[in-house]
Design a protein around this motif. Structure first.
Motif, short mmCIF file in Angstrom:
data_model
loop_
_atom_site.label_atom_id
_atom_site.label_comp_id
_atom_site.label_asym_id
_atom_site.label_seq_id
_atom_site.Cartn_x
_atom_site.Cartn_y
_atom_site.Cartn_z
N MET A 38 0.85 -1.18 0.00
CA MET A 38 0.00 0.00 0.00
C MET A 38 0.90 1.23 0.00
O MET A 38 1.84 1.32 0.77
N ASN A 39 0.59 2.19 -0.87
CA ASN A 39 1.36 3.42 -0.87
C ASN A 39 0.61 4.51 -0.09
O ASN A 39 -0.49 4.27 0.39
N LEU A 40 1.21 5.68 0.00
CA LEU A 40 0.62 6.76 0.80
C LEU A 40 -0.76 7.16 0.28
O LEU A 40 -1.70 7.31 1.07
N GLN A 41 -0.90 7.30 -1.02
CA GLN A 41 -2.19 7.67 -1.61
C GLN A 41 -3.25 6.62 -1.27
O GLN A 41 -4.36 6.96 -0.88
N GLU A 42 -2.90 5.35 -1.38
CA GLU A 42 -3.84 4.27 -1.07
C GLU A 42 -4.22 4.29 0.41
O GLU A 42 -5.38 4.05 0.76
N PHE A 43 -3.24 4.55 1.27
CA PHE A 43 -3.55 4.63 2.70
C PHE A 43 -4.56 5.73 2.96
O PHE A 43 -5.59 5.51 3.60
N TYR A 44 -4.29 6.93 2.48
CA TYR A 44 -5.21 8.04 2.74
C TYR A 44 -6.57 7.81 2.05
O TYR A 44 -7.60 8.18 2.60
N ASN A 45 -6.57 7.19 0.88
CA ASN A 45 -7.84 6.84 0.25
C ASN A 45 -8.64 5.89 1.14
O ASN A 45 -9.87 5.99 1.21
N SER A 46 -7.96 4.99 1.83
CA SER A 46 -8.64 4.01 2.68
C SER A 46 -9.35 4.66 3.87
O SER A 46 -10.28 4.08 4.42
N ILE A 47 -8.90 5.86 4.23
CA ILE A 47 -9.57 6.58 5.32
C ILE A 47 -10.31 7.80 4.78
O ILE A 47 -10.66 8.71 5.54
N HIS A 48 -10.50 7.82 3.46
CA HIS A 48 -11.33 8.82 2.79
C HIS A 48 -10.79 10.25 2.93
O HIS A 48 -11.54 11.18 3.21
#
Length: 117
Positions: free
Chosen positions: A1-11
């Motif tokens: 998981m990259n940074l963008q994916e992490f933040y996307n996961s928490i909307h």
């Protein structure tokens, strides 16, 4: 998981938090690791279980600040609700808000751990 994916996961869009950290992902990751080691959530859990509302307030306020620094918006909002309920001396609803916060916290931590692996 990259940074963008992490933040996307928490909307959340990571643009603002990256700006706050000088667009330096390594520095942000360093401080995110410290979030995982922080004991505030444990302190909050114990305080709510013991109905120690003053400690609940302090821990929720600290978690609110930490969450705000990293743009963990939902965690910030839920921590804020607990702080507001304490200030209104509406202690009976704090455990209900804490249950919601717990789910959000664990989701955030689980996804953050995946990102930092």
């Amino acid at each position: 998981m990259n940074l963008q994916e992490f933040y996307n996961s928490i909307h959340v869009d990571p643009t603002e938090v990256m700006h706050r950290f000088g667009n330096n992902e390594a520095m942000l990751a360093k401080f995110l690791r410290k979030f995982l080691d922080d004991k505030t959530f444990l302190e909050l859990t114990q305080a709510v279980e013991n109905k120690d509302w003053e400690t609940t307030f302090r821990a929720a306020h600290t978690l609110k600040g930490l969450s705000g620094n990293f743009d963990f918006k939902e965690l910030f909002e839920l921590s804020s609700k607990i702080v507001e309920r304490y200030r209104a001396q509406d202690y009976e609803v704090i455990p209900e808000w804490f249950e919601k916060l717990t789910v959000c916290y664990h989701t955030t931590v689980d996804n953050l751990t995946k990102y930092l692996e």
